[in-house]
Design a protein around this motif. Sequence first.
Motif, PDB file in Angstrom:
ATOM      1  N   LEU A 292       9.613   1.729   2.975  1.00 43.19           N
ATOM      2  CA  LEU A 292       8.984   0.493   2.515  1.00 43.19           C
ATOM      3  C   LEU A 292       8.673  -0.398   3.710  1.00 43.19           C
ATOM      4  CD1 LEU A 292      11.564  -1.643   2.679  1.00 43.19           C
ATOM      5  CD2 LEU A 292      12.035  -0.765   0.399  1.00 43.19           C
ATOM      6  N   CYS A 293       7.676  -1.289   3.524  1.00 43.81           N
ATOM      7  CA  CYS A 293       7.299  -2.222   4.579  1.00 43.81           C
ATOM      8  C   CYS A 293       6.502  -3.380   3.989  1.00 43.81           C
ATOM      9  CB  CYS A 293       6.490  -1.529   5.680  1.00 43.81           C
ATOM     10  SG  CYS A 293       4.854  -0.992   5.161  1.00 43.81           S
ATOM     11  N   PHE A 294       6.551  -4.532   4.671  1.00 43.96           N
ATOM     12  CA  PHE A 294       5.767  -5.702   4.284  1.00 43.96           C
ATOM     13  C   PHE A 294       4.469  -5.732   5.078  1.00 43.96           C
ATOM     14  CE2 PHE A 294      10.064  -7.164   3.198  1.00 43.96           C
ATOM     15  CZ  PHE A 294       9.844  -7.720   1.939  1.00 43.96           C
ATOM     16  N   SER A 299       2.379 -10.964   2.098  1.00 46.99           N
ATOM     17  CA  SER A 299       1.913 -11.129   0.724  1.00 46.99           C
ATOM     18  C   SER A 299       2.038  -9.847  -0.085  1.00 46.99           C
ATOM     19  CB  SER A 299       0.450 -11.588   0.712  1.00 46.99           C
ATOM     20  OG  SER A 299      -0.408 -10.568   1.231  1.00 46.99           O
ATOM     21  N   ARG A 300       2.247  -8.705   0.582  1.00 47.34           N
ATOM     22  CA  ARG A 300       2.324  -7.416  -0.100  1.00 47.34           C
ATOM     23  C   ARG A 300       3.503  -6.604   0.409  1.00 47.34           C
ATOM     24  NH1 ARG A 300      -3.395  -5.047   1.110  1.00 47.34           N
ATOM     25  NH2 ARG A 300      -3.045  -6.284   2.987  1.00 47.34           N
ATOM     26  N   LEU A 301       4.032  -5.774  -0.475  1.00 50.02           N
ATOM     27  CA  LEU A 301       5.107  -4.842  -0.144  1.00 50.02           C
ATOM     28  C   LEU A 301       4.654  -3.439  -0.516  1.00 50.02           C
ATOM     29  CD1 LEU A 301       8.094  -4.245   0.682  1.00 50.02           C
ATOM     30  CD2 LEU A 301       8.670  -4.537  -1.749  1.00 50.02           C
ATOM     31  N   ALA A 302       4.656  -2.546   0.462  1.00 49.74           N
ATOM     32  CA  ALA A 302       4.319  -1.142   0.214  1.00 49.74           C
ATOM     33  C   ALA A 302       5.607  -0.330   0.104  1.00 49.74           C
ATOM     34  CB  ALA A 302       3.447  -0.595   1.340  1.00 49.74           C
ATOM     35  N   LYS A 316       4.658 -12.244  -4.348  1.00 49.63           N
ATOM     36  CA  LYS A 316       4.886 -13.465  -5.109  1.00 49.63           C
ATOM     37  C   LYS A 316       5.187 -13.173  -6.573  1.00 49.63           C
ATOM     38  CE  LYS A 316       3.963 -16.563  -1.864  1.00 49.63           C
ATOM     39  NZ  LYS A 316       4.962 -17.545  -1.370  1.00 49.63           N
ATOM     40  N   SER A 317       4.431 -12.224  -7.129  1.00 49.60           N
ATOM     41  CA  SER A 317       4.531 -11.963  -8.568  1.00 49.60           C
ATOM     42  C   SER A 317       5.188 -10.633  -8.907  1.00 49.60           C
ATOM     43  CB  SER A 317       3.127 -11.984  -9.180  1.00 49.60           C
ATOM     44  OG  SER A 317       2.342 -10.909  -8.653  1.00 49.60           O
ATOM     45  N   GLY A 318       5.195  -9.693  -7.956  1.00 49.49           N
ATOM     46  CA  GLY A 318       5.688  -8.349  -8.245  1.00 49.49           C
ATOM     47  C   GLY A 318       4.646  -7.460  -8.902  1.00 49.49           C
TER      48      GLY A 318
END
Length: 333
Positions: A292-294, A299-302, A316-318
């Motif tokens: 995983l990484c930001f 603003s995004r998570l992969a 922010k929202s998932g």
Amino acid sequence: HDGPATSILFGSQGQRLFSSSFDHTVRVWDAETGNQLLTLTGHQDEVQSLALSTEGTLLSGSKDGVVRRWTADRPQQFLPLRAYADGNLRVTVDQARKRLATYGDDAPVTIWDLTTGQQLRQAMFQTARNARAVFHDERLTVAWAQGPWGGVNQLYLQSMTDKRRSVFAEVESKVRTLDLSRDAALLACGLEDGEVQLFDIETREGKELSSTMSPAVKIAFSNSVALLAVGREDGTMQWWPLTGVGSDSGADVGTAITVKPQAINASGEIADPDRSKEKSRDHDDQLAVVALCFSPDESRLATAFRNGVVEVRNTKSGELDFQRELTNALVHR
């Protein structure tokens, strides 16, 4: 990829997503759409880690002991250095001074000149498979875990000038994953019993963030240390906002966002990831988070899963931005 990802990394502008795999390749994806743009070949064994230089050059470390440098105009440029690591070669870049650190399974931590490939320094100690390293204020700090010995697992924290290993902290459960913040102020670790612990490196004080879920197998700070994410063996993802890092009172941890993945099954259909008595252990293993990484702007998570799926979510929202199976190019938005 012909297999799950071993590492994923956003490009410096957040428009590209890089992935490495057991299939000896590095692949480049459009981080907005999930479309594959390029396949980079040249490694002779599993590619284990990825890093970016200040110029946006991509670096990859492989089980073949070679670090390769990939650029837009010369996509197979070879960085003339080799670094021994028995099964896991990781790379970390000092962007300010153009240096590269390599480390891995029982391999000495080594610093190289990123331009010439010349070896500059080698540490007097060795690390473990779960090691992480960061450059900060011209220093390289390395953390790793070993054990258990007598029911205790030990966390180590070293700089290049240390000649002897010293125990930073002890935990009761096996350490499955750990990460250092980029400012070398915080150490986070995920444990076999599901617990996530956050340590202030200066004070050595620890906080327990979560202990009620499946084993925590991957963990990562965002670039500015404003977020901390963990991926679990059952595919669950969590991330916490962090404030007050470096203050006298220490970091404050906000409320976590918790998300379960929509995993693509072998037939290309969206599979229900919820655990149940009917689900087999093999199914749960396929949902395990493997990387995983930001994104640079956080603003995004992969997140990459063992079944070859990658998801990109809004921090922010998932909510799901896109999902892709790397092995058959299915895209779900």
